[in-house]
Design an enzyme around this catalytic site. Structure first.
Site, short mmCIF file in Angstrom:
data_model
loop_
_atom_site.label_atom_id
_atom_site.label_comp_id
_atom_site.label_asym_id
_atom_site.label_seq_id
_atom_site.Cartn_x
_atom_site.Cartn_y
_atom_site.Cartn_z
N HIS A 1 -2.96 -6.58 -7.78
CA HIS A 1 -3.07 -6.96 -6.37
C HIS A 1 -4.23 -6.24 -5.70
O HIS A 1 -4.11 -5.75 -4.59
CB HIS A 1 -1.74 -6.66 -5.67
CG HIS A 1 -1.73 -7.00 -4.22
ND1 HIS A 1 -1.91 -8.28 -3.74
CD2 HIS A 1 -1.57 -6.23 -3.12
CE1 HIS A 1 -1.85 -8.28 -2.41
NE2 HIS A 1 -1.65 -7.04 -2.01
N ASP B 1 -1.64 -13.24 -2.76
CA ASP B 1 -2.76 -13.71 -3.57
C ASP B 1 -2.59 -15.19 -3.91
O ASP B 1 -3.56 -15.95 -3.91
CB ASP B 1 -2.88 -12.85 -4.84
CG ASP B 1 -2.95 -11.38 -4.49
OD1 ASP B 1 -3.76 -11.02 -3.63
OD2 ASP B 1 -2.15 -10.59 -5.05
#
Ligand code: APR
Length: 322
Positions: free
Chosen positions: A188, A161
């Site tokens: 996530h 990310d």
């Protein structure tokens, strides 16, 4: 010592193979154990021809591995491991969310963590298998059952990310991505991913641009799932993220103080597990650091995220305890 053992569980997969290749190149690694239910003899033989110092072994659950082994493949892979990286599982197909993978991957992670508890309870564990928001709590509950849970040693890998946020922001700013380091917090998956672009110096998007880049960071995985048209989700870039994460963990174990975002047990919010910048050192996660001030825009996403992430954490815990 500077020569660590790393075990990759799921090493023959789309993520596992390039991840193992990158780890083979790491000067910090003396031994790389590749474990999977299929294919690791080939992966290990292949990697063993790359002339770096890491010795590579290919471990399978049953006999027939290369070099020949008994039935203790998982034990062999894990014994003496300093870091265990887990990309085992099934990937997403178009239309699937990370949550759809839940039951299959939850079972796989459970089995593998039972092995970690038995063979290398001191190792730092880096979980890639999705849904990470739930698989990390699953791992924690299993480790607790076995009496070996150490919150400083269990991480979900959210480096991907951060990488996406850096790539997208750098493109927008027209700068070298290597010069950008965005803090990404939360979890996530989808709206649990919160990139803190307001803290990025020199980044001044319009409201519409900020919305677009935030949503793209949250759902960037879908772009890859769609482009791969049925053959899976991100593998090469995820492998790179897993490699970067592992390198920093190894630097920490070797006595350096390094900071990176990770999904860990946390007191920062009402979520028992939360990704934020963490300091890594000889014991794994030495400190869960704060994440600074949120803009009003980010606070709105944050308020939406918390109940969603809490639900996914509970789903993981219930898988083990219910
Ligand atoms: N033990 C070890 N390895 C396993 C097990 C198990 N019990 N079950 C499956 N595997 C292995 C498979 O044999 C395969 O080699 O995990 C590997 C997964 O590879 P792929 O199917 O290519 O999937 P990949 O794209 O690498 O994604 C794996 O990471 O990002 C997540 O959502 C993704 O959860 C998925 C995982």
């Amino acid at each position: 010592s500077a020569s660590k053992k790393v075990a990759v569980l799921g090493a023959a997969g789309g993520i596992g193979q390039p991840l193992s290749m990158l780890l083979k190149l790491s000067p910090a690694i003396g031994e790389l154990a590749c474990y999977d239910i299929v294919g690791t003899p080939g992966v290990a033989a292949d990697l063993s021809h790359i002339p770096t110092r890491a010795r590579v072994s290919g471990c399978l659950p049953a006999a027939g591995a290369w070099p020949p082994r008994g039935n203790e493949g998982l034990g062999e892979a894990l014994t003496g491991a300093d870091v265990v990286v887990i990309p085992a599982g099934v990937p997403r197909k178009p239309g699937m969310t990370r949550d759809d993978l839940f039951n299959t991957n939850a079972g796989i992670v459970k089995t593998l963590i039972q092995g970690v508890a038995e063979f290398c309870p001191e190792a730092v564990i880096a979980i890639i298998s999705n849904p990470v928001n739930s698989t990390v709590p699953i791992a924690a509950e299993i480790l607790k059952q076995k009496g070996v849970y150490n919150p400083r040693k269990l991480c979900g890998v959210t480096t991907f990310d951060v990488i996406r946020a850096n790539t997208f922001a750098a493109a927008h700013m027209g700068v070298d991505p290597a010069s950008v380091d965005v803090t990404v917090i939360g979890g996530h998956a989808g709206i649990t991913i919160l990139p803190l672009y307001s803290q990025l110096e020199g980044f001044a998007p319009s409201d519409a641009e900020r919305e677009a880049i935030t949503v793209r960071t949250q759902f960037g995985g879908d772009e890859v799932v769609q482009a791969k048209a049925g053959s899976g989700s991100a593998t090469l870039s995820m492998a790179y993220a897993g490699y970067l994460f592992t390198e920093k963990v190894l630097q920490g174990l070797n006595g350096e103080k390094v900071t990176q975002c990770a999904y860990v047990q946390s007191d920062l919010t009402d979520c028992k597990y939360f990704a934020s910048p963490c300091e890594f050192g000889p014991n794994g996660v030495e400190k869960v650091l704060g994440y600074g001030t949120l803009s009003a825009y980010e606070q709105a996403w944050f308020d939406k995220m918390i109940p969603d992430l809490q639900k996914q954490i509970k789903k993981g815990e219930d898988f083990v305890n219910a």
